[in-house]
Design a protein around this motif. Structure first.
Motif, PDB file in Angstrom:
ATOM      1  N   VAL A  30      -1.605  54.393   6.194  1.00 26.42           N
ATOM      2  CA  VAL A  30      -3.043  54.659   6.209  1.00 26.42           C
ATOM      3  C   VAL A  30      -3.765  53.683   5.295  1.00 26.42           C
ATOM      4  N   LEU A  31      -3.239  53.497   4.091  1.00 25.50           N
ATOM      5  CA  LEU A  31      -3.888  52.590   3.143  1.00 25.50           C
ATOM      6  C   LEU A  31      -3.932  51.159   3.665  1.00 25.50           C
ATOM      7  N   SER A  49      -5.214  60.564   4.110  1.00 27.98           N
ATOM      8  CA  SER A  49      -4.053  60.673   3.229  1.00 27.98           C
ATOM      9  C   SER A  49      -3.857  59.356   2.488  1.00 27.98           C
ATOM     10  N   THR A  50      -2.917  59.379   1.549  1.00 33.85           N
ATOM     11  CA  THR A  50      -2.601  58.160   0.800  1.00 33.85           C
ATOM     12  C   THR A  50      -1.286  57.544   1.267  1.00 33.85           C
ATOM     13  N   ASP A  60      -1.240  58.288  -9.761  1.00 34.01           N
ATOM     14  CA  ASP A  60      -0.218  59.283  -9.427  1.00 34.01           C
ATOM     15  C   ASP A  60      -0.816  60.508  -8.747  1.00 34.01           C
ATOM     16  N   SER A  61      -2.137  60.578  -8.666  1.00 35.16           N
ATOM     17  CA  SER A  61      -2.812  61.733  -8.090  1.00 35.16           C
ATOM     18  C   SER A  61      -3.397  61.385  -6.732  1.00 35.16           C
ATOM     19  N   PRO A  62      -2.796  61.854  -5.634  1.00 33.66           N
ATOM     20  CA  PRO A  62      -3.363  61.590  -4.306  1.00 33.66           C
ATOM     21  C   PRO A  62      -4.800  62.079  -4.181  1.00 33.66           C
ATOM     22  N   PHE A  69     -11.583  56.536  -2.855  1.00 36.39           N
ATOM     23  CA  PHE A  69     -11.910  55.818  -1.618  1.00 36.39           C
ATOM     24  C   PHE A  69     -13.133  56.424  -0.937  1.00 36.39           C
ATOM     25  N   ALA A  70     -13.254  57.739  -0.978  1.00 39.26           N
ATOM     26  CA  ALA A  70     -14.432  58.369  -0.370  1.00 39.26           C
ATOM     27  C   ALA A  70     -15.696  57.920  -1.084  1.00 39.26           C
ATOM     28  N   SER A  71     -15.626  57.831  -2.425  1.00 33.81           N
ATOM     29  CA  SER A  71     -16.796  57.385  -3.183  1.00 33.81           C
ATOM     30  C   SER A  71     -17.124  55.927  -2.890  1.00 33.81           C
TER      31      SER A  71
END
Length: 601
Positions: free
Chosen positions: A271-272, A266-267, A248-250, A257-259
């Protein structure tokens, strides 16, 4: 005949008969029971009622089973007139309009929660003295000034009447409600989300997806995909683990995803979908189900559905184009999956009707383009136009190309394949193309554009004017010039669509007003299927129960369903003639008679 109405405290009020131009045609009549007085005059004279606000006063009549045929809503009409003068945002109440008439300081409009149908317009103490006799004088004066202003504006009288009729329909739909099965809704939620959880907890299906999303981020990523159709962003992550991701937290999703070596801006779903990561399909499913749970889950069901009805709170003219909004309940965003919960009562049916390809047909009627108008006389407008696009570039059918070209013209598209298709549209249908191009140029110059009946777009802001006034100055920094160019294009896209969308809203309101009148005429003297006791409408009369842009639903005794369908078609044709006269453009309605909304499409 017109009769002005002022509500007073303790259920009383005042009435005054008016001539068509708004001048008084009789003395002020102070009545102890306003609802009873209106019911009597409606039965005897069927006048057009002139009051400050349908949204505030009419529910009080509906609760007493009193319905009226026509009204003039002073606040809605004042909004239309202010908009026509380029004065969007100014107070629209009767006290404000009265102050403008007298050259006095204009009071702000009261917030909706502070207003009361029982209160005097000018008295802050609804339980105090009865000022309705004074209020009626102000109502009469404001109405007369509105009638004077309307008389000088072509088409505006119809716009004011349609907007006011829409206010009556909106209040009636909120009162009668859309038939809604709480049992079907609960069963659907249980099927998709699992049993209803205790307060504050995720439903079982969402929790399962959340656990799987965390597991997907925790697991080392495998070998790269060998799919021959790789999406644009397809980088594999280095080995690593991300723990405790809250879907629930963008911010947490982006960090995860960065990790994983997949930074994204964005989510958003589009994009996903470009990522090749096992968490993506799980996140997409979670987002869809979480949206359903949040917007139309069990809490929504408890709040908005009672007695087998969903009763939304419509806001007439809530969008500048004339489209409606809602102040609660999300009636204009009922998810397709929930339509199976909209179920007709036993012995009743739902007549679901929507206008086919409404906005392109409106453009054909507005532009008067002969070739385009001839095409719009057919059932499938895009198919009728397809011959012009058979030799156009790109993939897809000629019908699809015609659709792309029309939508690009109305909404301002102009890249890729649309450029070539727009060139074809300009060549084959020059008047239609020029109509929206002219509206776009007017917008880019900061001018106002209007619908067929005179609904007017908001003026550009002072900031827009400041930015764009220096847009041609070559000495400005390139970022400033670029910002000015983008602002101009944005305004042009808005105005090119406004003239079509606002006229479509005009047409839809005319349809609604005509249909409402025709349904009243269908009232049977008796019916073998009386409405159930939880239905507040007292007679077995077909009722409008839903309206969204170009779609209506009528709840009707089954034996009247065919008559209702005929009434819808006749109303669509009447709306066409009222707005455009006797032209060959048709506005076909796709109609389905069903037991539940989900079966209509």
């Amino acid at each position: 005949m017109r009769i002005a109405v002022a509500a007073g405290p303790r259920g009383g009020g005042a009435l005054r008969a008016l001539a068509e131009d708004g001048s008084p045609a009789g003395p002020v009549q102070v009545v102890p029971d306003l609802v009873a007085a209106i019911a009597e005059r409606e039965r005897d004279d069927a006048p057009r009622w002139v009051w400050a606000s349908t949204a505030r006063l009419y529910p009080r009549l509906l609760d007493a089973d009193v319905r009226v045929g026509r009204c003039h809503d002073l606040e809605l009409v004042e909004s239309l007139l202010l908009g026509h003068a380029g004065r969007y945002g100014e107070p629209r109440s009767v006290p404000a309009a009265w102050a403008r008439l007298r050259g006095e300081p204009v009071p702000p409009d009261r917030p909706p929660q502070e207003e009361s149908a029982q209160a005097s317009l000018f008295d802050d103490d609804p339980g105090g003295r009865d000022d309705s006799a004074d209020d009626i004088g102000r109502i009469v004066a404001v109405h007369a000034e509105q009638r004077r202003a309307i008389a000088g504006l072509d088409g505006f009288a119809l716009l004011a009447a349609a907007e006011s009729a829409g206010s009556l329909a909106a209040a009636e739909m909120g009162h009668d409600g859309l038939p809604w099965s709480a049992e079907e809704h609960d069963a659907l939620l249980t099927e998709l989300l699992g049993p209803r959880p205790p307060g504050g907890l995720r439903p079982r299906r969402l929790q399962d997806l959340a656990d799987r999303i965390n597991a997907a981020f925790e697991a080392p990523l495998g070998r790269p995909s060998s799919s021959p159709h790789q999406p644009p962003i397809n980088r594999r992550a280095p080995l690593g683990r991300v723990m405790h991701v809250n879907p629930d937290s963008p911010a947490q999703i982006l960090k995860a995803f960065a990790s994983a070596g997949l930074p994204v801006p964005s989510t958003r779903a589009h994009v996903l979908k470009q990522l090749d990561h096992p968490a993506v399909p799980l996140l997409l499913e979670y987002k869809e189900l979480a949206r359903l749970h949040t917007a139309h889950g069990w809490a929504w069901l408890d709040t908005w559905v009672s007695g087998g009805r969903f009763r939304p709170e419509y806001v007439v003219g809530g969008v500048v184009s004339g489209r409606w909004a809602t102040s609660g309940g999300g009636a204009l965003q009922i998810p397709r999956v929930l339509r199976r919960a909209v179920v007709a009562d036993p012995g009743w049916a739902l007549v679901v009707a929507d206008a086919a390809q409404l906005e392109p047909r409106v453009l054909a009627a507005l532009a008067g383009d002969r070739a385009f108008t001839e095409a719009a006389a057919h059932g499938d407008l895009y198919a009728a136009l397809s011959d012009a696009f058979r030799d156009g570039g790109g993939e897809g059918s000629a019908r699809d190309k015609a659709k792309i070209a029309l939508l690009s013209a109305m909404y301002g598209g102009g890249t890729g394949e649309a450029v070539q298709l727009l060139a074809i549209l300009r060549s084959r249908f020059p008047d239609a193309f020029e109509y929206v191009e002219s509206a776009a140029r007017a917008g880019e110059r900061g001018r106002l554009v209007r619908s067929r009946l005179g609904r007017t777009c908001p003026p550009p802001s002072a900031g827009w004017r400041e930015l764009t006034s220096a847009g041609d100055d070559d000495t400005l920094p390139e970022p400033r010039q670029g910002s000015a160019a983008r602002a101009l294009r944005s305004r042009g896209r808005f105005t090119r669509n406004f003239v079509v969308q606002a006229t479509a809203a005009d047409w839809a309101l005319a349809l609604l007003a005509s249909l409402r009148r025709r349904l009243t005429a269908l009232a049977p003297s008796s019916s073998p299927h009386p409405p159930p006791v939880n239905r507040r409408a007292p007679l077995a009369v077909p009722r409008l129960v839903f309206f969204q842009h170009d779609e209506v639903i009528v709840h009707t005794p089954t034996e009247l369903a065919g008559d209702v369908a005929d009434a819808v078609r006749a109303s669509a044709d009447e709306a066409r003639r009222l707005l455009f006269g006797d032209i060959p453009v048709v506005f076909p309605m796709e109609i389905a008679v069903v037991d539940r909304y989900a079966d209509a499409k």
